[in-house]
Write a protein that holds these residues in place. Structure first.
Motif, PDB file in Angstrom:
ATOM      1  N   GLU B 284     -76.034 -40.678 -57.724  1.00 30.00           N
ATOM      2  CA  GLU B 284     -74.937 -40.891 -56.778  1.00 30.00           C
ATOM      3  C   GLU B 284     -75.087 -39.952 -55.587  1.00 30.00           C
ATOM      4  O   GLU B 284     -75.637 -38.857 -55.721  1.00 30.00           O
ATOM      5  CB  GLU B 284     -73.586 -40.612 -57.455  1.00 30.00           C
ATOM      6  CG  GLU B 284     -73.202 -41.610 -58.533  1.00 30.00           C
ATOM      7  CD  GLU B 284     -72.875 -42.981 -57.983  1.00 30.00           C
ATOM      8  OE1 GLU B 284     -72.333 -43.069 -56.869  1.00 30.00           O
ATOM      9  OE2 GLU B 284     -73.181 -43.971 -58.669  1.00 30.00           O
ATOM     10  N   ASP B 296     -68.066 -54.617 -61.858  1.00 27.77           N
ATOM     11  CA  ASP B 296     -67.001 -53.703 -61.417  1.00 27.77           C
ATOM     12  C   ASP B 296     -67.559 -52.292 -61.274  1.00 27.77           C
ATOM     13  O   ASP B 296     -67.901 -51.643 -62.274  1.00 27.77           O
ATOM     14  CB  ASP B 296     -65.857 -53.734 -62.443  1.00 27.77           C
ATOM     15  CG  ASP B 296     -64.730 -52.794 -62.053  1.00 27.77           C
ATOM     16  OD1 ASP B 296     -64.337 -52.802 -60.881  1.00 27.77           O
ATOM     17  OD2 ASP B 296     -64.257 -52.040 -62.925  1.00 27.77           O
ATOM     18  N   GLU B 297     -67.621 -51.832 -60.028  1.00 27.67           N
ATOM     19  CA  GLU B 297     -68.230 -50.532 -59.733  1.00 27.67           C
ATOM     20  C   GLU B 297     -67.488 -49.392 -60.431  1.00 27.67           C
ATOM     21  O   GLU B 297     -66.260 -49.287 -60.341  1.00 27.67           O
ATOM     22  CB  GLU B 297     -68.210 -50.311 -58.214  1.00 27.67           C
ATOM     23  CG  GLU B 297     -69.099 -49.163 -57.772  1.00 27.67           C
ATOM     24  CD  GLU B 297     -69.314 -49.168 -56.258  1.00 27.67           C
ATOM     25  OE1 GLU B 297     -68.589 -49.870 -55.547  1.00 27.67           O
ATOM     26  OE2 GLU B 297     -70.228 -48.441 -55.807  1.00 27.67           O
ATOM     27  N   GLY B 298     -68.230 -48.561 -61.120  1.00 27.04           N
ATOM     28  CA  GLY B 298     -67.660 -47.334 -61.676  1.00 27.04           C
ATOM     29  C   GLY B 298     -67.084 -47.452 -63.067  1.00 27.04           C
ATOM     30  O   GLY B 298     -66.739 -46.454 -63.683  1.00 27.04           O
ATOM     31  N   SER B 299     -66.948 -48.671 -63.597  1.00 28.16           N
ATOM     32  CA  SER B 299     -66.491 -48.788 -64.981  1.00 28.16           C
ATOM     33  C   SER B 299     -67.691 -49.071 -65.875  1.00 28.16           C
ATOM     34  O   SER B 299     -68.821 -49.133 -65.406  1.00 28.16           O
ATOM     35  CB  SER B 299     -65.415 -49.860 -65.124  1.00 28.16           C
ATOM     36  OG  SER B 299     -65.939 -51.131 -64.878  1.00 28.16           O
ATOM     37  N   THR B 300     -67.463 -49.188 -67.169  1.00 29.07           N
ATOM     38  CA  THR B 300     -68.566 -49.356 -68.117  1.00 29.07           C
ATOM     39  C   THR B 300     -68.535 -50.764 -68.686  1.00 29.07           C
ATOM     40  O   THR B 300     -67.505 -51.224 -69.167  1.00 29.07           O
ATOM     41  CB  THR B 300     -68.445 -48.317 -69.242  1.00 29.07           C
ATOM     42  OG1 THR B 300     -68.465 -47.021 -68.655  1.00 29.07           O
ATOM     43  CG2 THR B 300     -69.578 -48.449 -70.247  1.00 29.07           C
ATOM     44  N   LEU B 301     -69.671 -51.443 -68.614  1.00 31.92           N
ATOM     45  CA  LEU B 301     -69.734 -52.851 -69.014  1.00 31.92           C
ATOM     46  C   LEU B 301     -70.982 -53.143 -69.820  1.00 31.92           C
ATOM     47  O   LEU B 301     -72.051 -52.629 -69.517  1.00 31.92           O
ATOM     48  CB  LEU B 301     -69.829 -53.708 -67.757  1.00 31.92           C
ATOM     49  CG  LEU B 301     -68.553 -54.058 -67.034  1.00 31.92           C
ATOM     50  CD1 LEU B 301     -68.807 -54.151 -65.555  1.00 31.92           C
ATOM     51  CD2 LEU B 301     -68.028 -55.380 -67.554  1.00 31.92           C
ATOM     52  N   PRO B 323     -71.204 -45.542 -65.410  1.00 34.56           N
ATOM     53  CA  PRO B 323     -71.458 -44.199 -64.891  1.00 34.56           C
ATOM     54  C   PRO B 323     -71.947 -43.296 -66.025  1.00 34.56           C
ATOM     55  O   PRO B 323     -71.648 -43.542 -67.195  1.00 34.56           O
ATOM     56  CB  PRO B 323     -70.085 -43.748 -64.391  1.00 34.56           C
ATOM     57  CG  PRO B 323     -69.102 -44.525 -65.178  1.00 34.56           C
ATOM     58  CD  PRO B 323     -69.765 -45.808 -65.599  1.00 34.56           C
ATOM     59  N   ASP B 324     -72.686 -42.264 -65.667  1.00 38.22           N
ATOM     60  CA  ASP B 324     -73.224 -41.354 -66.685  1.00 38.22           C
ATOM     61  C   ASP B 324     -73.608 -40.054 -65.976  1.00 38.22           C
ATOM     62  O   ASP B 324     -73.450 -39.937 -64.769  1.00 38.22           O
ATOM     63  CB  ASP B 324     -74.459 -42.000 -67.344  1.00 38.22           C
ATOM     64  CG  ASP B 324     -74.689 -41.473 -68.764  1.00 38.22           C
ATOM     65  OD1 ASP B 324     -74.161 -40.393 -69.114  1.00 38.22           O
ATOM     66  OD2 ASP B 324     -75.410 -42.140 -69.520  1.00 38.22           O
ATOM     67  N   GLU B 330     -74.569 -36.744 -61.354  1.00 35.29           N
ATOM     68  CA  GLU B 330     -73.765 -37.929 -61.584  1.00 35.29           C
ATOM     69  C   GLU B 330     -74.617 -39.153 -61.223  1.00 35.29           C
ATOM     70  O   GLU B 330     -75.200 -39.200 -60.144  1.00 35.29           O
ATOM     71  CB  GLU B 330     -72.512 -37.874 -60.693  1.00 35.29           C
ATOM     72  CG  GLU B 330     -71.381 -38.731 -61.208  1.00 35.29           C
ATOM     73  CD  GLU B 330     -70.141 -38.634 -60.331  1.00 35.29           C
ATOM     74  OE1 GLU B 330     -69.375 -39.600 -60.326  1.00 35.29           O
ATOM     75  OE2 GLU B 330     -69.956 -37.603 -59.663  1.00 35.29           O
ATOM     76  N   VAL B 331     -74.706 -40.091 -62.133  1.00 35.92           N
ATOM     77  CA  VAL B 331     -75.555 -41.271 -61.896  1.00 35.92           C
ATOM     78  C   VAL B 331     -74.824 -42.553 -62.300  1.00 35.92           C
ATOM     79  O   VAL B 331     -73.809 -42.510 -63.002  1.00 35.92           O
ATOM     80  CB  VAL B 331     -76.877 -41.198 -62.720  1.00 35.92           C
ATOM     81  CG1 VAL B 331     -77.737 -40.018 -62.288  1.00 35.92           C
ATOM     82  CG2 VAL B 331     -76.592 -41.133 -64.229  1.00 35.92           C
ATOM     83  N   SER B 332     -75.342 -43.681 -61.829  1.00 38.32           N
ATOM     84  CA  SER B 332     -74.951 -44.989 -62.346  1.00 38.32           C
ATOM     85  C   SER B 332     -76.164 -45.559 -63.067  1.00 38.32           C
ATOM     86  O   SER B 332     -77.283 -45.425 -62.569  1.00 38.32           O
ATOM     87  CB  SER B 332     -74.582 -45.933 -61.203  1.00 38.32           C
ATOM     88  OG  SER B 332     -73.326 -45.611 -60.685  1.00 38.32           O
TER      89      SER B 332
END
Lengths: 414, 414
Positions: B284, B296-301, B323-324, B330-332
């Motif tokens: 990030e 959905d950006e920023g949530s976990t799917l 995100p992780d 901080e990364v996606s």
């Protein structure tokens, strides 16, 4: 069986002559000018050949103003009344007991909806069940013939005199008059049990509370509010279980929608049962009912909305969506585990749910907030009950629209 | 160090007098009329004070036409060249070795890109490494000073004479001329190792092949194609592992993007390593780089696209996004496990990925199909390499646009 029909008398001209009708019993109705239209309830015997007297009088009866019938099956003490309040709320106006009637009436009325409790069709009162050694769950303790006749009549726009089961005394009280509403909800242990009644339902819901959650709920209520012992609660659940499994549970195979309430999977070894995992199992191919989906229809998804845009407290929220089979039916499942902390979470979730049948953006959230004090408002039970309310409104509107495309003329008697 | 700069000579009027320039060595260039503009490469010594002779001659050198520099770090035999072919393909035109040069050149040129292999900066040849007992992974075997000087020069628009490491002979061959391209890719074992080189990178990628997959790949290649024994392959991997862990692996903490290639989780106890789980770890806050996201950006799917709209053969496809943190950053993360059966799956997936930096709907799928014969085209390695190509194109365009907003005047010498 005595049934009633709702009729509208009208003066077909602006004549000042009175309009006068009599029925088979002793009722006589005058439609005095300048009142041009008025509604009356008639004993249906009237319909057999009697005519309006006077000049320029008309009568149309609502026999063809079809009532949409929705069934909700669930065990007692499982939040059916909250569910009903949420469902009827979508149609506007609070649902309340009939005014001036038996204070022990189980019926709830609103402008467009009537909720009747199927306990009113108990064939045996509490004493009778004790004598015969049958539970209220046993079909033999229930009058399915009368249930069928009356739901059929109401669906056809004909008023009925429905018995009242008095939950306080355990006796059957004198009947109350039920007029055919736009939407009739029948809720109780057996709305989908009798195949004749089942065939009358436009939509059916089965509320399936898992044993673990049911036990936690009953324990909380019966120990705290009624002072029962844990042992007696367990014994009571056990005593009902055999009949429940035989007569109530099998109905879920026929339901268009099943709401499963299960222990959370977010908290390892959770015993509190405060956080719930709720599944909305939606049958495919039901007319006027398009299952809700998350992000992408027909694929399988899990979604944790908590993250960069939304912070949730422990244990968070997890959604699941996907196709599945349920008792040999193709279904779509939407699942929510966990609970909402705040308003914006709900709005955020709503923005990612599709086929919600809302009339404007945010309506589901607004509905939930309106009843924020109802049990389950912060979890999947409240959310899915609200969603089902929205879906039923759409279903109702589709049925009405269908009728307007192929109109059935109201019976004109005069 | 000898470096070169790319200059444009122009006759500033339509005069028929020749334009003539000489540099510090012996080069002399005539810009004969009616040719009004021509490009030449000059030894940079020329720039020190020499001027064009003749009438109305101009010279502008590309010292400020900044080159965008991208680093790709990975172990050898891990598909770097396929990756590079995918990356350069996004910019159009095939990448090919320099024409007429050393056939053992490791360089690839296309209209807008140049790929140089950092093996060319080996300080020690094969024999030298053997004598000193160091592997090619050891920094002592590599000339980071020269690497830094030349990457810096190229980035500044100055051509260089880069050595060539001959992979066949294991010797250092005479250098080749590298002109500053629009985009310079430096690929090899250590593009992010030396902090000076690292600081020159506009974007960096680390290709992280898990031990299990690396072993399977090496075994397949070395046993089938080179007739090595399983024992010798294992020994060779073990021998490199210490240096790899010490000097190559730590670079991933600095990379803007890491591609992890792992065994599948869809097949229990898979040993074939044909089906892969590939993770795209995106840092990030990297300028001009917006991480790709799913739904959905920023949530976990997690997403299994196979279902009602798409049927996949065993073991199917599963995506993950969320995100992780990665080495304190901080990364996606976008993950794909499994492989595509057919074209429409890819298109279907592309339609649900966001921030892809495509120029039109379906471009990622088109890119993948164009190179359907490249290894990994049916799994996450191909997909993520293609996506990174698209992201780098956007990054390049943003850097160019930024320059055009705050223009740096080209040096006009005349």
């Amino acid at each position: 069986m005595t049934t009633f029909t709702l009729c509208t008398l009208s003066s077909s001209s602006s004549s000042h002559l009175p309009c006068c009708i009599s029925n088979s019993t002793t009722e006589e109705v005058h439609l005095g000018s300048p009142l041009l239209q008025r509604q009356f309830i008639f004993n249906t015997n009237w319909r057999k050949g009697r005519r309006g007297r006077g000049v320029s009088c008309g009568i149309s009866c609502s026999a063809e103003a079809k009532t949409v019938v929705i069934g909700l099956a669930a065990d007692s003490g499982c939040g059916k009344s909250t569910f009903m309040r949420r469902l009827t709320s979508v149609f506007g106006g609070a649902a309340e007991p009939p005014r001036g009637g038996n204070p022990e009436s189980n019926t709830l009325l609103s402008d467009t909806t009537t909720v009747i409790c199927l306990d009113d069709y108990h064939l045996l009162d509490r004493e009778g069940r004790k004598e015969k050694g049958v539970t209220a769950l046993d079909p033999r303790a229930n009058n399915f013939d009368l249930m069928y006749e009356q739901v059929k009549a109401l669906k056809a726009g004909v008023a009925v005199e429905k018995p009242i089961y008095n939950h306080v005394t355990g006796l059957l009280d004198p009947p109350e008059l039920i007029l055919p509403p736009k939407i009739l909800f029948i809720e109780g242990l057996h709305p989908i049990f009798d195949s004749r009644v089942r065939d009358l339902l436009d939509f059916s819901i089965y509320l399936d509370i898992s044993d673990e959650v049911k036990f936690a709920w009953k324990t909380k209520r019966d120990m705290a509010e009624r002072g029962h012992s844990l042992h007696s609660i367990k014994a009571s659940i056990e005593a009902r279980k055999l009949d429940f499994d035989a007569y109530v549970d099998p109905q879920k195979q026929y339901a268009d929608v099943v709401i499963e309430v299960l222990p959370t999977q977010l908290i390892p070894d959770d015993n509190e049962r405060k956080v719930l995992r709720v599944r909305l199992v939606m049958k495919e191919g039901v007319k006027y009912f398009n299952p809700v989906y998350l992000f992408d229809e027909g694929s399988t998804l899990s979604w944790i909305p908590c993250g960069r845009k939304l912070s949730c407290s422990y244990p968070g929220i997890k959604f699941f969506y996907g196709p599945d089979t349920y008792v040999a039916h193709e279904v779509s499942v939407l699942e929510m585990d966990g609970q909402f902390d705040r308003l914006d979470e709900l709005m955020y979730v709503e923005s990612h749910l599709n086929n919600l049948s809302t009339k404007y953006y945010g309506e589901a959230t607004e509905q939930m907030l309106k009843h924020g004090d109802f049990p389950g408002s912060n979890n999947g039970t409240g959310l899915f009950q609200t969603i089902i309310g929205l879906k039923i409104r759409e279903l109702y509107e589709c049925i009405v629209a269908e009728k307007s495309v192929t109109p059935l003329e109201a019976a004109r008697v005069f």
